[in-house]
Enzyme design. Structure first.
Site, short mmCIF file in Angstrom:
data_model
loop_
_atom_site.label_atom_id
_atom_site.label_comp_id
_atom_site.label_asym_id
_atom_site.label_seq_id
_atom_site.Cartn_x
_atom_site.Cartn_y
_atom_site.Cartn_z
N TRP A 73 0.83 -1.21 0.00
CA TRP A 73 0.00 0.00 0.00
C TRP A 73 0.86 1.25 0.00
O TRP A 73 1.90 1.28 0.65
CB TRP A 73 -0.84 -0.03 1.27
CG TRP A 73 -1.35 1.29 1.74
CD1 TRP A 73 -0.66 2.21 2.49
CD2 TRP A 73 -2.66 1.84 1.52
NE1 TRP A 73 -1.48 3.31 2.74
CE2 TRP A 73 -2.71 3.09 2.17
CE3 TRP A 73 -3.79 1.38 0.84
CZ2 TRP A 73 -3.84 3.90 2.15
CZ3 TRP A 73 -4.92 2.19 0.84
CH2 TRP A 73 -4.93 3.43 1.49
N ASN A 107 0.34 5.67 0.63
CA ASN A 107 -0.45 6.88 0.66
C ASN A 107 0.44 8.07 0.35
O ASN A 107 1.00 8.11 -0.76
CB ASN A 107 -1.35 7.02 1.90
CG ASN A 107 -0.73 6.81 3.26
OD1 ASN A 107 -0.29 5.73 3.56
ND2 ASN A 107 -0.71 7.83 4.09
N ASP A 108 0.60 9.01 1.24
CA ASP A 108 1.22 10.30 0.89
C ASP A 108 2.60 10.22 0.25
O ASP A 108 3.45 9.46 0.70
CB ASP A 108 1.43 11.15 2.16
CG ASP A 108 0.27 11.11 3.11
OD1 ASP A 108 -0.79 10.60 2.73
OD2 ASP A 108 0.45 11.57 4.25
N GLN A 134 4.61 7.13 1.94
CA GLN A 134 4.03 6.33 3.01
C GLN A 134 3.75 4.94 2.43
O GLN A 134 2.98 4.79 1.48
CB GLN A 134 2.73 6.97 3.51
CG GLN A 134 2.96 8.25 4.29
CD GLN A 134 3.54 7.95 5.66
OE1 GLN A 134 2.83 7.55 6.57
NE2 GLN A 134 4.83 8.15 5.81
N TRP A 146 -3.64 0.33 4.60
CA TRP A 146 -2.78 1.20 5.41
C TRP A 146 -2.24 0.46 6.64
O TRP A 146 -2.94 -0.32 7.25
CB TRP A 146 -3.61 2.41 5.84
CG TRP A 146 -2.82 3.46 6.55
CD1 TRP A 146 -2.18 4.50 5.98
CD2 TRP A 146 -2.60 3.55 7.96
NE1 TRP A 146 -1.55 5.25 6.95
CE2 TRP A 146 -1.80 4.69 8.17
CE3 TRP A 146 -2.99 2.78 9.05
CZ2 TRP A 146 -1.39 5.08 9.44
CZ3 TRP A 146 -2.57 3.18 10.31
CH2 TRP A 146 -1.79 4.32 10.50
N SER A 204 4.32 10.92 7.70
CA SER A 204 4.75 11.79 6.61
C SER A 204 5.73 12.88 7.02
O SER A 204 5.77 13.28 8.18
CB SER A 204 3.53 12.44 5.96
OG SER A 204 2.87 11.47 5.19
N ARG A 215 1.96 16.41 13.38
CA ARG A 215 2.65 15.56 12.39
C ARG A 215 2.89 16.30 11.08
O ARG A 215 2.43 17.39 10.87
CB ARG A 215 1.83 14.29 12.12
CG ARG A 215 0.41 14.53 11.65
CD ARG A 215 -0.29 13.19 11.38
NE ARG A 215 -1.64 13.37 10.91
CZ ARG A 215 -2.71 13.48 11.69
NH1 ARG A 215 -2.57 13.43 13.01
NH2 ARG A 215 -3.91 13.66 11.18
N ASP A 216 3.61 15.60 10.20
CA ASP A 216 3.83 15.99 8.81
C ASP A 216 4.68 17.26 8.64
O ASP A 216 4.25 18.24 8.01
CB ASP A 216 2.48 16.17 8.07
CG ASP A 216 1.55 14.98 8.28
OD1 ASP A 216 2.07 13.88 8.56
OD2 ASP A 216 0.33 15.14 8.19
N GLU A 241 -3.74 18.25 8.25
CA GLU A 241 -2.65 17.36 7.85
C GLU A 241 -1.80 17.92 6.69
O GLU A 241 -2.28 18.68 5.88
CB GLU A 241 -3.14 15.97 7.41
CG GLU A 241 -4.15 15.34 8.32
CD GLU A 241 -4.54 13.95 7.86
OE1 GLU A 241 -4.53 13.06 8.71
OE2 GLU A 241 -4.87 13.74 6.68
C1 FRU Z 1 -2.32 11.82 5.55
C2 FRU Z 1 -1.79 11.15 6.80
C3 FRU Z 1 -0.73 12.00 7.45
C4 FRU Z 1 0.09 10.99 8.19
C5 FRU Z 1 0.08 9.83 7.24
C6 FRU Z 1 0.12 8.50 7.89
O1 FRU Z 1 -2.79 10.93 4.61
O2 FRU Z 1 -2.83 10.88 7.68
O3 FRU Z 1 -1.25 13.02 8.26
O4 FRU Z 1 1.38 11.43 8.45
O5 FRU Z 1 -1.10 9.94 6.49
O6 FRU Z 1 0.23 7.49 6.95
#
Ligand code: FRU
Length: 663
Positions: free
Chosen positions: A233, A235-236, A252, A260, A293, A355-356, A411
């Site tokens: 998987w 994501n970001d 990610q 996830w 992230s 975060r991020d 985020e």
């Molecule tokens: C956004 C998020 C971020 C976090 C990450 C975790 O999609 O929720 O805020 O860092 O994904 O995978």
């Protein structure tokens, strides 16, 4: 999260309008007739407040609870059982108790069965040693199977822990665990709980090639012009940076699941922004938590001391999402191996929803600036601005509020400067959130002053958490963004992808500067065959110039002058992209967006891949990403007009090659 592992159509699930609902479900009385009572159970772990209870003679004689007591985890039900021989012949009642509120305050129960056959037991902490060579341990994965904690040990030291849907019998797909870093050392895999009859641990194989890799990048639902990881998987996008002649895209990544979880930073590099080569994982989860992230910068002046001036380090700034949730850094001088900073974390927890981190060098103040998403009490979204001389010590500079009740600045903030109308003397700052809404304003190195309330970003769906590249060569001068493209690919050994690289600009409008999105020019390198029909005029009853073109992956470009009431309709492998000139409205698969004409003209660009569409209109003012899976047999293209005609100054269809073709 998806609840799985129950039998038939239903189950008992005490998650009712959220985790805060409480109560007890009581069964009718029944006679205990067999040696065992078996059941499926899942949800929260709390022996007191979340339990399946067996009551005999008014007393609780057995009790079971779910497996989860922290964020993440799994909604899957797993088999459990009690020996009840001693109560044979007695009347009993089952209670399903939920007195728990908040995270994991619910229980899932199903399939309670009386049986004389002993259900398979659950073995604890089962280990298997691996000797010999081979870069990968291939883990059999069954999507939705109960998650097991898999701990990898190298010579007696824990290297990494992951939660894995280890296949009890046959696998849906195989996830390669790269163990090259510990080559030549004794490796042990430990599973926290394994049903006696499970095949999963024994089935793990070790070899140098990815299992199922013969069809790699040619799988039926593999996007051909969009990056996706080989397995697992994504994501970001994370840590997007240009370093030593390469574009780096971290992301990610759950290398061991289709959904996830187990957040790693996956890593890919490209020399042309289009064709990506996936490398191994750059950051593995550790004692500080999973790797959430963040961003990357080249520390040209070696302010961090993590490289030398001759060899400036690439520095990753990321969130370790344990408890507490903190900000950390890691560095590399070769862009391949990354070392986590010994002094981590570099920023302590502000709230658990922080975060991020996105970091940039602020030339006028000669400081690093970090924008960090922080949830405040009451769920308020804020962006905290920090500054640092060296990426290691951070000082709070200011706080920008999102808009109450909205997802704006929720985020993954990004923050960058753009020239207005390409004029380098007129620059503005853009603060952007995960849903791509943004504000334009000024920044003095301390505080961001937005000039208006939030503005919409993309106008489609399935686009989230975009990030822009850091450190593009000065001569380039562009701001390039890539977003997470939420393209679900059922039945594949991978899931989700990234959007095309998008160039962002600020253009003046009567309401002030606004952001535009256009596909990066590097994508032109993917054109393998071009069909041009420039200068055609289409009438309402006219033919279809695109008839006869069959293309799986395609880029369409059109510039047309429609009549006042004309609708121009493109059919791209079954997807409908229409422009209604009377309303100045673009429709992409049913999603409607205002898309003004400019000098009576509309310019449309449509990319269609196996997993999605990306449509650009009105000089980039309108960008509509849209996950979409065309019918395999339908490779037809058409364009027609209704309620009037249109003159096409430009009409071209480009058949596109694959970004994976050189591998
Ligand atoms: C956004 C998020 C971020 C976090 C990450 C975790 O999609 O929720 O805020 O860092 O994904 O995978």
């Amino acid at each position: 999260m998806t609840v799985s592992g129950f039998k038939g159509k239903g189950l008992v699930n005490s998650f009712f309008q959220g985790d805060d609902s409480t109560g007890t479900l009581v069964s009718p009385e029944f006679t205990l007739q067999r040696r065992y009572l078996s059941f499926l159970i899942g949800g929260g772990k709390n022996a007191e407040k979340l339990a399946l209870e067996l009551h005999v003679d008014g007393k609780v004689v057995r009790r079971a609870t779910g497996p989860n007591d922290r964020a993440g985890g799994t909604e899957a039900l797993a088999a459990d059982w009690w020996e009840v021989t001693e109560f044979r012949g007695k009347q009993a009642v089952l209670h399903i108790v939920d007195q728990a509120k908040g995270g994991w305050g619910h229980l899932n129960v199903d399939h309670v069965v009386q049986t004389d056959r002993k259900p398979p037991g659950l073995l604890k902490d089962v280990r298997r040693e691996f000797t010999g060579a081979g870069r990968y341990l291939h883990l059999p994965i069954k999507n939705g199977a109960p998650k097991r904690v898999l701990t990898l040990w190298a010579e007696g030291k824990v290297v990494v822990r992951n939660e894995v849907e280890l296949a009890p019998a046959d696998a849906d797909w195989w996830a390669p665990m790269d163990v090259a870093d510990w080559a030549g050392r004794a490796l042990t895999l430990q599973v926290d709980a394994l049903p006696e009859d499970s095949w999963g641990l024994g089935a793990i194989e070790r070899s140098d090639v990815i299992k199922g890799g013969e069809s790699l990048y040619r799988e039926p639902l593999r996007g051909q012009i969009h990056f996706s990881p080989r397995r697992g998987w994504n994501n970001d996008p994370n840590g997007m940076v240009f370093f030593n002649g390469e574009y780096h895209l971290f992301f990610q990544h759950n290398p061991y699941g289709w959904s996830w979880g187990n957040m790693h930073w996956g890593h890919a590099v490209s020399r042309d922004l289009v064709r990506w080569e996936e490398l191994g994982e750059a950051l593995l989860p550790d004692d500080l938590g999973p790797m959430f992230s963040g961003s990357a910068v080249v520390d040209w002046k070696n302010t961090s001391g993590l490289g030398t001036e001759a060899e400036p380090p690439l520095v990753l700034i990321y969130t370790a999402a344990g408890n507490p949730t903190v900000q950390c850094i890691a560095s590399s001088t070769d862009g391949r191996t990354f070392t986590k900073f010994a002094g981590n974390p570099v920023l302590k927890e502000i709230t658990s929803g922080n975060r991020d981190p996105k970091v940039m060098w602020h030339e006028p103040t000669q400081k690093w600036v970090m924008v960090l998403y922080v949830t405040q009490s009451g769920g308020r979204h804020t962006v905290h601005f920090f500054t640092s001389p060296n990426l290691r010590e951070w000082t709070l500079a200011s706080v920008t509020e999102g808009v109450a009740g909205s997802n704006y600045l929720h985020e993954c903030p990004d923050f960058f400067e753009l020239a207005v109308d390409g004029d380098a003397t007129r620059r503005k700052w853009v603060l952007l959130g995960a849903n791509s809404e943004y504000a334009v304003g000024t920044f003095d190195g301390v505080r961001f002053q937005p000039e208006h309330s939030r503005l919409p970003g993309h106008r489609g769906s399935g686009f989230y958490a975009p990030q822009t590249f850091s450190d593009l060569p000065a001569a380039d001068g562009r701001r390039i963004q890539i977003g997470w493209f939420q393209t679900e690919t059922k039945g594949m050994a991978f899931n989700q992808s990234m959007t095309l690289p998008l160039e962002l600009r600020l253009v003046s409008t009567s309401e002030g500067p606004r952001m535009t999105f256009t596909p990066a020019r590097e994508l032109e390198a993917l054109r393998v065959k071009t069909h041009r029909f420039d200068g055609v005029t289409l009438e309402a009853a006219g033919g279809n110039p695109l008839a006869g073109i069959h293309a799986e992956v395609v880029e369409l470009r059109a510039e047309f002058v429609p009549g006042d009431r004309t609708t121009v309709e493109f059919l791209v492998r079954g997807a409908v992209v229409a422009y209604d000139a009377s309303k100045q409205e673009l429709t992409v698969q049913g999603t409607r967006v205002l898309a003004p004409l400019r000098d009576g003209r509309q310019r449309l660009t449509i990319y269609c891949d196996r997993t999605g569409l990306e449509v650009f209109a009105s000089e980039g003012r309108v960008y509509v990403p849209m996950p979409f899976q065309p019918g395999v047999g339908d490779q037809a293209l058409s364009v027609r007009t209704r309620a009037g005609g249109a003159r096409f100054e430009k009409l071209e269809a480009h058949e596109l090659g694959s970004i994976w073709s050189t591998r």
